[in-house]
Write a protein that holds these residues in place. Structure first.
Motif, PDB file in Angstrom:
ATOM      1  N   ILE A 107     -16.298 -38.218  87.201  1.00 46.04           N
ATOM      2  CA  ILE A 107     -17.733 -37.993  86.984  1.00 46.04           C
ATOM      3  C   ILE A 107     -18.230 -37.280  88.269  1.00 46.04           C
ATOM      4  O   ILE A 107     -19.732 -37.548  88.610  1.00 46.04           O
ATOM      5  N   SER A 108     -17.517 -36.574  89.120  1.00 47.13           N
ATOM      6  CA  SER A 108     -17.943 -35.875  90.438  1.00 47.13           C
ATOM      7  C   SER A 108     -17.295 -34.489  90.333  1.00 47.13           C
ATOM      8  O   SER A 108     -16.400 -34.286  89.825  1.00 47.13           O
ATOM      9  N   LYS A 109     -18.013 -33.798  90.946  1.00 43.61           N
ATOM     10  CA  LYS A 109     -17.592 -32.267  91.372  1.00 43.61           C
ATOM     11  C   LYS A 109     -16.500 -32.298  92.315  1.00 43.61           C
ATOM     12  O   LYS A 109     -17.074 -32.537  93.355  1.00 43.61           O
ATOM     13  N   TRP A 110     -15.075 -31.807  92.037  1.00 44.90           N
ATOM     14  CA  TRP A 110     -14.367 -31.818  93.199  1.00 44.90           C
ATOM     15  C   TRP A 110     -14.453 -30.423  93.816  1.00 44.90           C
ATOM     16  O   TRP A 110     -14.810 -29.222  93.384  1.00 44.90           O
ATOM     17  N   SER A 111     -13.685 -30.085  94.841  1.00 47.15           N
ATOM     18  CA  SER A 111     -13.324 -28.752  95.416  1.00 47.15           C
ATOM     19  C   SER A 111     -12.198 -28.452  95.700  1.00 47.15           C
ATOM     20  O   SER A 111     -11.366 -29.492  95.796  1.00 47.15           O
ATOM     21  N   VAL A 112     -11.541 -27.173  95.637  1.00 51.79           N
ATOM     22  CA  VAL A 112     -10.518 -26.648  95.775  1.00 51.79           C
ATOM     23  C   VAL A 112     -10.064 -26.778  97.534  1.00 51.79           C
ATOM     24  O   VAL A 112     -11.014 -26.423  98.319  1.00 51.79           O
ATOM     25  N   LYS A 113      -9.181 -27.466  97.768  1.00 48.48           N
ATOM     26  CA  LYS A 113      -8.695 -27.430  99.158  1.00 48.48           C
ATOM     27  C   LYS A 113      -8.501 -26.124  99.748  1.00 48.48           C
ATOM     28  O   LYS A 113      -7.580 -25.391  99.157  1.00 48.48           O
ATOM     29  N   GLU A 114      -9.029 -25.800 100.873  1.00 46.44           N
ATOM     30  CA  GLU A 114      -8.998 -24.388 101.347  1.00 46.44           C
ATOM     31  C   GLU A 114      -7.202 -24.045 101.461  1.00 46.44           C
ATOM     32  O   GLU A 114      -6.499 -25.003 102.078  1.00 46.44           O
ATOM     33  N   GLY A 115      -6.757 -22.910 101.040  1.00 46.26           N
ATOM     34  CA  GLY A 115      -5.498 -22.451 101.346  1.00 46.26           C
ATOM     35  C   GLY A 115      -4.411 -23.369 100.392  1.00 46.26           C
ATOM     36  O   GLY A 115      -3.129 -23.006 100.711  1.00 46.26           O
ATOM     37  N   SER A 116      -4.869 -24.084  99.521  1.00 46.19           N
ATOM     38  CA  SER A 116      -3.869 -24.928  98.638  1.00 46.19           C
ATOM     39  C   SER A 116      -3.190 -24.483  97.525  1.00 46.19           C
ATOM     40  O   SER A 116      -2.374 -24.752  96.826  1.00 46.19           O
ATOM     41  N   LEU A 117      -4.143 -23.079  97.167  1.00 52.49           N
ATOM     42  CA  LEU A 117      -3.618 -22.406  95.771  1.00 52.49           C
ATOM     43  C   LEU A 117      -2.412 -21.661  96.113  1.00 52.49           C
ATOM     44  O   LEU A 117      -2.478 -20.748  96.880  1.00 52.49           O
ATOM     45  N   LYS A 118      -1.122 -21.878  95.631  1.00 49.89           N
ATOM     46  CA  LYS A 118      -0.060 -21.152  95.942  1.00 49.89           C
ATOM     47  C   LYS A 118       0.922 -20.875  94.776  1.00 49.89           C
ATOM     48  O   LYS A 118       1.142 -21.738  93.872  1.00 49.89           O
ATOM     49  N   ASP A 119       1.602 -19.602  94.621  1.00 49.29           N
ATOM     50  CA  ASP A 119       2.212 -19.087  93.769  1.00 49.29           C
ATOM     51  C   ASP A 119       3.483 -18.998  94.427  1.00 49.29           C
ATOM     52  O   ASP A 119       3.705 -18.167  95.255  1.00 49.29           O
ATOM     53  N   GLY A 120       4.433 -19.490  93.971  1.00 51.77           N
ATOM     54  CA  GLY A 120       5.879 -19.668  94.236  1.00 51.77           C
ATOM     55  C   GLY A 120       6.939 -19.630  93.213  1.00 51.77           C
ATOM     56  O   GLY A 120       6.567 -19.945  92.116  1.00 51.77           O
ATOM     57  N   PRO A 121       8.326 -19.275  93.355  1.00 56.45           N
ATOM     58  CA  PRO A 121       9.080 -19.153  92.317  1.00 56.45           C
ATOM     59  C   PRO A 121       9.311 -20.498  91.763  1.00 56.45           C
ATOM     60  O   PRO A 121       9.728 -20.653  90.389  1.00 56.45           O
ATOM     61  N   GLU A 122       9.533 -21.605  92.574  1.00 57.97           N
ATOM     62  CA  GLU A 122       9.848 -22.961  92.184  1.00 57.97           C
ATOM     63  C   GLU A 122       8.417 -23.498  91.302  1.00 57.97           C
ATOM     64  O   GLU A 122       8.602 -23.993  90.105  1.00 57.97           O
ATOM     65  N   GLU A 123       7.418 -23.340  91.670  1.00 59.90           N
ATOM     66  CA  GLU A 123       6.031 -23.924  91.236  1.00 59.90           C
ATOM     67  C   GLU A 123       4.903 -23.206  91.612  1.00 59.90           C
ATOM     68  O   GLU A 123       4.915 -22.568  92.821  1.00 59.90           O
ATOM     69  N   SER A 124       3.878 -22.961  90.870  1.00 60.15           N
ATOM     70  CA  SER A 124       2.403 -22.926  91.309  1.00 60.15           C
ATOM     71  C   SER A 124       1.862 -24.273  91.587  1.00 60.15           C
ATOM     72  O   SER A 124       1.909 -25.163  90.731  1.00 60.15           O
ATOM     73  N   THR A 125       0.978 -24.201  92.818  1.00 60.17           N
ATOM     74  CA  THR A 125       0.486 -25.658  93.070  1.00 60.17           C
ATOM     75  C   THR A 125      -1.203 -25.536  93.334  1.00 60.17           C
ATOM     76  O   THR A 125      -1.276 -24.293  93.838  1.00 60.17           O
ATOM     77  N   VAL A 126      -1.930 -26.342  93.450  1.00 54.49           N
ATOM     78  CA  VAL A 126      -3.095 -26.257  93.926  1.00 54.49           C
ATOM     79  C   VAL A 126      -3.694 -27.749  94.356  1.00 54.49           C
ATOM     80  O   VAL A 126      -3.183 -28.849  93.534  1.00 54.49           O
ATOM     81  N   VAL A 127      -4.530 -27.976  95.200  1.00 52.73           N
ATOM     82  CA  VAL A 127      -5.081 -29.291  95.538  1.00 52.73           C
ATOM     83  C   VAL A 127      -6.507 -29.213  95.673  1.00 52.73           C
ATOM     84  O   VAL A 127      -7.170 -28.499  96.092  1.00 52.73           O
ATOM     85  N   PHE A 128      -6.943 -30.308  94.980  1.00 51.04           N
ATOM     86  CA  PHE A 128      -8.536 -30.537  94.874  1.00 51.04           C
ATOM     87  C   PHE A 128      -8.852 -31.768  95.703  1.00 51.04           C
ATOM     88  O   PHE A 128      -7.951 -32.617  95.883  1.00 51.04           O
ATOM     89  N   SER A 129     -10.011 -31.854  96.166  1.00 53.29           N
ATOM     90  CA  SER A 129     -10.483 -33.100  97.127  1.00 53.29           C
ATOM     91  C   SER A 129     -11.828 -33.386  96.644  1.00 53.29           C
ATOM     92  O   SER A 129     -12.785 -32.648  96.320  1.00 53.29           O
TER      93      SER A 129
END
Length: 314
Positions: A107-129
């Protein structure tokens, strides 16, 4: 029938990038449904709200959503989302009445960690904090940072919740991934891989016993904690009408040391369906929730705890 591929939809899809694939990104900014949409080149997608960092959709390349969200879920920036993968920290249930049930993370608003959103052939990833704030400290007076990593591949979804004690004093905590897996019918669903485990049956008033059956069935309201016994990754499979539907691999670590992962198995049926889960919606999910919840663990200053769940639709 014939399998449907992404190429069947080219005519109506949004403008394609030069790679032939829309990339991952933020959508509906500024609303209660503000979210990151991960798009893997295989055609799989995942959607994670900034509210609670709650994952609310995971579609395999065939376009089928493997995660359940209640048709009655409330998106008001106050209430936890009913369904998806709510993040439970630093308490499971409400042993501490000064804090909301299941803690502050969902029940808190998170943020997207800067530079964490990545698309690659193996996987797409993102990190929230998420870090402690005056609001969180009014309910739980400890310094912390949470990070939540979502990794989407052609064949699986892997989510990792990391808790860091950023303060000078140790604290006790529980955490859990409250995953709602989407299924056709709860009465035809079985969970495998927990035979022999000690369990606490909350429907039977907290009665302790040991699982005798190789498959867990759901004839009625079910709410059990299966207690972790050996450290290391644990595999649970979900079958629907006898055919394997999901493999779920879970593991937990505290300060670098592998811990036995507890597993909560839940379906409320009609009798325990909360207001934001209008019947017969309960028929379409089973909760398979890894965590450290049977007892509290201590996290020393600067120490890190991690909980991972890999969902492999079959």
């Amino acid at each position: 029938g014939a399998s449907v591929s992404a190429s069947d939809f080219v005519a109506v899809s949004p403008p394609l990038l030069t790679s032939g694939m829309a990339s991952s990104g933020l959508e509906e900014a500024g609303t209660h449904k503000e979210r990151v949409v991960l798009r893997h080149c295989s055609g799989s997608t995942a959607e994670i709200l900034l509210w609670g960092a709650t994952l609310v959709s995971y579609k395999t390349p065939d376009g089928k959503d493997r995660i359940f969200v209640s048709p009655g879920a409330v998106y008001d920036g106050k209430k936890a989302i009913r369904g998806g993968i709510p993040l439970v920290f630093p308490q499971f249930g409400q042993p501490d009445k000064a804090m909301p049930q299941h803690g502050v993370a969902r029940i808190s608003k998170w943020s997207v960690k800067e530079g964490s959103l990545k698309d690659g052939p193996e996987e797409s990833t993102v990190v929230f904090s998420l870090s402690d704030s005056p609001e969180s400290r009014a309910q739980w007076d400890h310094a912390f940072t949470l990070e939540y990593t979502v990794a989407l591949s052609a064949v699986s979804l892997t989510v990792t919740l990391t808790a860091i004690n950023t303060g000078d004093a140790a604290f006790n905590f529980s955490f859990l991934l409250h995953t709602y897996l989407q299924i056709p019918e709860i009465a035809d669903t079985t969970v495998h891989g927990l035979a022999g485990r000690a369990l606490v049956d909350k429907v039977a008033g907290g009665e302790a016993s040991r699982e005798q059956d190789s498959e867990i069935k759901f004839p009625s309201f079910t709410d059990r904690i299966y207690i972790g016994e050996a450290p290391g990754a644990k595999d649970v499979t979900v079958r629907c009408a006898g055919s394997p539907t999901f493999a779920v691999v879970s593991e937990a670590r505290v300060a670098g040391e592998a811990k036995p992962c507890d597993m909560v198995i839940w379906n409320p049926y009609e009798e325990a369906s909360p207001g934001d889960l209008p019947p017969p919606a309960f028929k379409n999910f089973v909760c398979v929730e890894p965590g450290l919840v049977n007892e509290m663990y201590e996290l020393a200053p600067k120490a890190i705890a991690q909980l991972t769940q890999k969902i492999i639709p079959m």
